[in-house]
Scaffold this motif. Structure first.
Motif, PDB file in Angstrom:
ATOM      1  N   PRO A 123       0.816  -1.204   0.000  1.00 18.05           N
ATOM      2  CA  PRO A 123       0.000   0.000   0.000  1.00 18.05           C
ATOM      3  C   PRO A 123       0.853   1.257   0.000  1.00 18.05           C
ATOM      4  O   PRO A 123       2.024   1.248   0.373  1.00 18.05           O
ATOM      5  CB  PRO A 123      -0.810  -0.115   1.307  1.00 18.05           C
ATOM      6  CG  PRO A 123      -0.033  -1.071   2.145  1.00 18.05           C
ATOM      7  CD  PRO A 123       0.683  -1.988   1.223  1.00 18.05           C
ATOM      8  N   ALA A 124       0.227   2.363  -0.455  1.00 15.10           N
ATOM      9  CA  ALA A 124       0.924   3.639  -0.474  1.00 15.10           C
ATOM     10  C   ALA A 124       1.253   4.085   0.939  1.00 15.10           C
ATOM     11  O   ALA A 124       0.561   3.744   1.894  1.00 15.10           O
ATOM     12  CB  ALA A 124       0.046   4.689  -1.157  1.00 15.10           C
TER      13      ALA A 124
ATOM     14  N   LEU B 259      -0.915   9.043   0.815  1.00 17.70           N
ATOM     15  CA  LEU B 259      -2.353   9.035   1.088  1.00 17.70           C
ATOM     16  C   LEU B 259      -2.856  10.410   1.499  1.00 17.70           C
ATOM     17  O   LEU B 259      -3.928  10.849   1.089  1.00 17.70           O
ATOM     18  CB  LEU B 259      -2.654   8.021   2.195  1.00 17.70           C
ATOM     19  CG  LEU B 259      -2.427   6.549   1.819  1.00 17.70           C
ATOM     20  CD1 LEU B 259      -2.629   5.659   3.044  1.00 17.70           C
ATOM     21  CD2 LEU B 259      -3.360   6.140   0.711  1.00 17.70           C
TER      22      LEU B 259
ATOM     23  N   ASP C 173      -8.646   4.952   2.807  1.00 20.53           N
ATOM     24  CA  ASP C 173      -7.484   4.726   3.665  1.00 20.53           C
ATOM     25  C   ASP C 173      -7.498   3.309   4.231  1.00 20.53           C
ATOM     26  O   ASP C 173      -6.475   2.607   4.254  1.00 20.53           O
ATOM     27  CB  ASP C 173      -7.473   5.727   4.820  1.00 20.53           C
ATOM     28  CG  ASP C 173      -7.054   7.126   4.388  1.00 20.53           C
ATOM     29  OD1 ASP C 173      -6.548   7.270   3.259  1.00 20.53           O
ATOM     30  OD2 ASP C 173      -7.238   8.061   5.190  1.00 20.53           O
TER      31      ASP C 173
ATOM     32  N   ALA D  63      -6.803   0.673   1.508  1.00 22.21           N
ATOM     33  CA  ALA D  63      -5.391   0.650   1.119  1.00 22.21           C
ATOM     34  C   ALA D  63      -4.532  -0.053   2.156  1.00 22.21           C
ATOM     35  O   ALA D  63      -3.482  -0.620   1.830  1.00 22.21           O
ATOM     36  CB  ALA D  63      -4.883   2.070   0.904  1.00 22.21           C
ATOM     37  N   ALA D  64      -4.948  -0.018   3.412  1.00 19.17           N
ATOM     38  CA  ALA D  64      -4.165  -0.616   4.499  1.00 19.17           C
ATOM     39  C   ALA D  64      -4.439  -2.102   4.690  1.00 19.17           C
ATOM     40  O   ALA D  64      -3.790  -2.741   5.507  1.00 19.17           O
ATOM     41  CB  ALA D  64      -4.449   0.128   5.802  1.00 19.17           C
TER      42      ALA D  64
ATOM     43  N   THR E 149      -0.183   2.944  -6.983  1.00 17.17           N
ATOM     44  CA  THR E 149      -1.093   3.120  -5.852  1.00 17.17           C
ATOM     45  C   THR E 149      -1.229   4.587  -5.459  1.00 17.17           C
ATOM     46  O   THR E 149      -2.006   4.901  -4.560  1.00 17.17           O
ATOM     47  CB  THR E 149      -0.603   2.307  -4.647  1.00 17.17           C
ATOM     48  OG1 THR E 149       0.716   2.736  -4.289  1.00 17.17           O
ATOM     49  CG2 THR E 149      -0.584   0.826  -4.965  1.00 17.17           C
TER      50      THR E 149
ATOM     51  N   THR F 137      -4.727  -4.729  -6.598  1.00 11.75           N
ATOM     52  CA  THR F 137      -4.492  -4.719  -5.159  1.00 11.75           C
ATOM     53  C   THR F 137      -5.460  -3.783  -4.446  1.00 11.75           C
ATOM     54  O   THR F 137      -6.062  -2.883  -5.056  1.00 11.75           O
ATOM     55  CB  THR F 137      -3.056  -4.271  -4.851  1.00 11.75           C
ATOM     56  OG1 THR F 137      -2.909  -2.894  -5.200  1.00 11.75           O
ATOM     57  CG2 THR F 137      -2.046  -5.106  -5.611  1.00 11.75           C
ATOM     58  N   SER F 138      -5.576  -3.959  -3.150  1.00 12.90           N
ATOM     59  CA  SER F 138      -6.432  -3.074  -2.356  1.00 12.90           C
ATOM     60  C   SER F 138      -5.959  -1.628  -2.453  1.00 12.90           C
ATOM     61  O   SER F 138      -6.773  -0.699  -2.521  1.00 12.90           O
ATOM     62  CB  SER F 138      -6.433  -3.530  -0.891  1.00 12.90           C
ATOM     63  OG  SER F 138      -7.011  -4.805  -0.761  1.00 12.90           O
ATOM     64  N   ALA F 139      -4.641  -1.421  -2.470  1.00 11.22           N
ATOM     65  CA  ALA F 139      -4.116  -0.062  -2.552  1.00 11.22           C
ATOM     66  C   ALA F 139      -4.444   0.583  -3.894  1.00 11.22           C
ATOM     67  O   ALA F 139      -4.752   1.776  -3.961  1.00 11.22           O
ATOM     68  CB  ALA F 139      -2.605  -0.074  -2.327  1.00 11.22           C
ATOM     69  N   THR F 140      -4.399  -0.200  -4.974  1.00 13.63           N
ATOM     70  CA  THR F 140      -4.781   0.334  -6.291  1.00 13.63           C
ATOM     71  C   THR F 140      -6.260   0.641  -6.328  1.00 13.63           C
ATOM     72  O   THR F 140      -6.689   1.657  -6.892  1.00 13.63           O
ATOM     73  CB  THR F 140      -4.410  -0.662  -7.398  1.00 13.63           C
ATOM     74  OG1 THR F 140      -2.984  -0.764  -7.483  1.00 13.63           O
ATOM     75  CG2 THR F 140      -4.944  -0.207  -8.747  1.00 13.63           C
TER      76      THR F 140
END
Length: 310
Positions: free
Chosen positions: A16-17, A22, A89, A92-93, A189, A225-228
């Motif tokens: 994640p970023a 973020l 947020d 992404a985490a 991300t 991905t979750s972050a994307t």
């Protein structure tokens, strides 16, 4: 049947970023929300492909983060942009999932109005994606019934005709779409970097329409991905003509925060769970059609040997 084409190389998920990225993304998103204007609604080039599904369990659970001190669904007065940013947020985490297959279960819903009653058609739709074995799809049979008791009575008064006469529920995918030379799991991300990467593949459509349509594809049909996915929410929230609304209910009665784009009769919305950031539904508002997400994530459950259609 010819399978839809997706990005063919799958790699481990990107991390994640970081917090600085973020924070900057949220500032850009909130600033853009005050500068939006109505867009035209140009067509996005799509190809219609029938798909199939059988609903089943067996997912790798993705734990929610600690919700203490976080502004979420229980705050109807909360600013919608802030609610979406907080949900992004948390998405992404989320830790990377594990498993042999990435699987998405959803139900396609369409409401068809006759002169005196409305029929709701539903069909289950499952997609498997594998790092080694490509993609599988399954589609179940269409189920149809009157929407409400009043609709049921009107249907009976009309002689109880076939409720599924002409049922044509199908899935629409982007085809031959390669957003980047990188594997999908390595898409950026950071929102601005992701937006720039996506626009490289667009040479025909207005940027807003392209980004909206491509984002739906990335949210529904690939193992990004979750972050994307969180970055996609931020990209969309910053587009001209997109507005964010809180306390929006999907066709299954689940409440979330929504990204809304376009004007009637082509208005669409993407509804997001406010606590986890997970995708709830993609809906055509005026047409009362939707892709309702039941689950998505990595699993070790075996996929079918080939795509099947009921």
């Amino acid at each position: 049947m010819r399978e839809f084409q997706l990005i063919d190389e799958v790699m481990p998920q990107a991390p994640p970023a970081d917090h600085t990225t973020l924070t900057a993304a949220r500032a850009r998103m909130l600033g853009a929300a005050r500068r939006r204007h109505r867009p035209a609604w140009p067509k996005v080039v799509l190809a219609t492909v029938a798909v199939s599904a059988v609903m089943a369990g067996g997912y790798v659970a993705v734990p929610l983060l600690d919700r203490a001190g976080v502004q979420t669904a229980a705050s109807p007065e909360a600013d919608a942009d802030a609610v979406l940013a907080a949900a992004a947020d948390r998405l992404a985490a989320q830790p990377p999932g594990t498993g042999a297959w990435w699987r998405r279960d959803m139900v396609q819903v369409k409401r068809v109005k006759t002169a005196t009653y409305t029929v709701e058609q539903r069909v289950s739709d499952v997609l498997w994606a594998s790092r080694k074995h490509g993609y599988r799809t399954q589609r179940g049979p269409v189920a149809a019934e009157p929407l409400t008791p009043a609709d049921e009575q009107a249907w009976k008064d009309a002689g109880s005709p076939d409720l599924c006469d002409g049922c044509t529920l199908g899935k629409t995918y982007f085809t031959a779409l390669r957003l980047t030379a990188k594997p999908v799991s390595e898409l950026p991300t950071a929102p601005e970097a992701l937006k720039a990467e996506m626009l490289r593949a667009n040479d025909k459509e207005a940027p807003e329409a392209w980004l909206w349509g491509a984002s739906k594809w990335l949210l529904l049909d690939v193992e990004s991905t979750s972050a994307t996915r969180a970055a996609l929410y931020r990209v969309l929230a910053g587009l001209p003509g997109v507005r964010v609304e809180n306390d929006v209910t999907d066709l299954d009665g689940r409440t979330g925060v929504a990204l809304i784009y376009g004007e009637a009769p082509a208005r669409q919305r993407i509804i997001v769970d406010r606590d986890s950031g997970n995708l709830l539904a993609v809906e055509d508002v005026e047409g009362e059609a939707a892709y309702v997400i039941k689950r998505l994530g990595w699993t070790d459950d075996p996929a079918p040997k080939e795509s099947t259609f009921s």
